[in-house]
Design a protein around this motif. Structure first.
Motif, PDB file in Angstrom:
ATOM      1  N   GLU A   8      -9.434  -9.212   4.716  1.00 24.66           N
ATOM      2  CA  GLU A   8      -8.178  -9.612   4.080  1.00 24.66           C
ATOM      3  C   GLU A   8      -7.121  -8.528   4.244  1.00 24.66           C
ATOM      4  O   GLU A   8      -5.944  -8.829   4.466  1.00 24.66           O
ATOM      5  CB  GLU A   8      -8.397  -9.909   2.595  1.00 24.66           C
ATOM      6  N   ALA A   9      -7.533  -7.270   4.147  1.00 19.24           N
ATOM      7  CA  ALA A   9      -6.597  -6.159   4.336  1.00 19.24           C
ATOM      8  C   ALA A   9      -6.048  -6.173   5.758  1.00 19.24           C
ATOM      9  O   ALA A   9      -4.837  -6.008   5.972  1.00 19.24           O
ATOM     10  CB  ALA A   9      -7.277  -4.826   4.032  1.00 19.24           C
ATOM     11  N   CYS A  12      -3.533  -8.974   6.139  1.00 21.08           N
ATOM     12  CA  CYS A  12      -2.279  -8.612   5.480  1.00 21.08           C
ATOM     13  C   CYS A  12      -1.487  -7.629   6.347  1.00 21.08           C
ATOM     14  O   CYS A  12      -0.271  -7.774   6.519  1.00 21.08           O
ATOM     15  CB  CYS A  12      -2.585  -8.006   4.113  1.00 21.08           C
ATOM     16  N   SER A  16       2.191  -8.254   8.512  1.00 19.91           N
ATOM     17  CA  SER A  16       3.382  -7.458   8.203  1.00 19.91           C
ATOM     18  C   SER A  16       4.196  -7.122   9.448  1.00 19.91           C
ATOM     19  O   SER A  16       5.356  -6.733   9.349  1.00 19.91           O
ATOM     20  CB  SER A  16       2.984  -6.157   7.497  1.00 19.91           C
ATOM     21  N   ALA A  92       1.750  -2.473   4.032  1.00 18.90           N
ATOM     22  CA  ALA A  92       1.032  -3.740   3.886  1.00 18.90           C
ATOM     23  C   ALA A  92      -0.352  -3.514   3.286  1.00 18.90           C
ATOM     24  O   ALA A  92      -0.801  -4.288   2.435  1.00 18.90           O
ATOM     25  CB  ALA A  92       0.911  -4.441   5.237  1.00 18.90           C
ATOM     26  N   GLU A  93      -1.021  -2.460   3.708  1.00 16.59           N
ATOM     27  CA  GLU A  93      -2.350  -2.161   3.164  1.00 16.59           C
ATOM     28  C   GLU A  93      -2.238  -1.830   1.679  1.00 16.59           C
ATOM     29  O   GLU A  93      -3.047  -2.284   0.871  1.00 16.59           O
ATOM     30  CB  GLU A  93      -2.996  -1.009   3.947  1.00 16.59           C
ATOM     31  N   ARG A  95       0.131  -2.902  -0.341  1.00 13.27           N
ATOM     32  CA  ARG A  95       0.418  -4.182  -1.030  1.00 13.27           C
ATOM     33  C   ARG A  95      -0.871  -4.961  -1.255  1.00 13.27           C
ATOM     34  O   ARG A  95      -1.061  -5.573  -2.310  1.00 13.27           O
ATOM     35  CB  ARG A  95       1.405  -5.025  -0.222  1.00 13.27           C
ATOM     36  N   TYR A  96      -1.746  -4.957  -0.248  1.00 12.59           N
ATOM     37  CA  TYR A  96      -3.026  -5.649  -0.412  1.00 12.59           C
ATOM     38  C   TYR A  96      -3.821  -5.013  -1.552  1.00 12.59           C
ATOM     39  O   TYR A  96      -4.353  -5.720  -2.412  1.00 12.59           O
ATOM     40  CB  TYR A  96      -3.847  -5.626   0.887  1.00 12.59           C
ATOM     41  N   GLU A  97      -3.901  -3.686  -1.571  1.00 10.79           N
ATOM     42  CA  GLU A  97      -4.619  -2.993  -2.660  1.00 10.79           C
ATOM     43  C   GLU A  97      -4.035  -3.394  -4.014  1.00 10.79           C
ATOM     44  O   GLU A  97      -4.781  -3.685  -4.954  1.00 10.79           O
ATOM     45  CB  GLU A  97      -4.496  -1.478  -2.510  1.00 10.79           C
ATOM     46  N   SER A  99      -2.451  -6.070  -4.771  1.00  4.17           N
ATOM     47  CA  SER A  99      -2.716  -7.491  -5.069  1.00  4.17           C
ATOM     48  C   SER A  99      -4.108  -7.700  -5.650  1.00  4.17           C
ATOM     49  O   SER A  99      -4.291  -8.561  -6.507  1.00  4.17           O
ATOM     50  CB  SER A  99      -2.518  -8.353  -3.824  1.00  4.17           C
TER      51      SER A  99
END
Length: 104
Positions: A8-9, A12, A16, A92-93, A95-97, A99
């Motif tokens: 998923e990371a 994401c 980006s 982006a990474e 933002r994934y964390e 989320s």
């Protein structure tokens, strides 16, 4: 809290990038960048369980993290990530964390 999922990371991070650049990097290249990000966290004590939220302000660490990632990628002869994509991918990474932390 949801568990960190590398796939998923990576998705994401890939999303980006501008559409024309999304296929430039395979999953291994993006996972290598994730490893670099987590190495930075470890070296800077950002993985400590008792870390205050104030101490882990993402906006404050992004410039240092991007600089670190660019230096590490430059040393890696197998790395193909372009320097101008590093900040987009790092953000982006993060933002994934964020989320997965918000899913509480």
């Amino acid at each position: 809290m949801k568990e960190f999922d590398e796939n998923e990371a990576v998705a994401c991070m890939r999303n980006s990038l501008p559409e024309c650049d999304q296929a430039k990097y395979d999953d291994d290249q993006l996972i290598n960048l994730i490893d670099i990000i987590w190495d930075f966290y470890e070296q800077n004590g950002l993985l400590d369980i008792d870390l205050d939220d104030e101490d882990s302000d993402d906006e404050n660490i992004i410039p240092d993290l991007v600089d670190y990632a660019q230096r590490m990628l430059k040393k890696d002869k197998n790395a193909t990530i372009q320097p101008d994509h590093v900040q987009l991918l790092v953000e982006a990474e993060i933002r994934y964390e964020d989320s997965i932390l918000e899913d509480d």
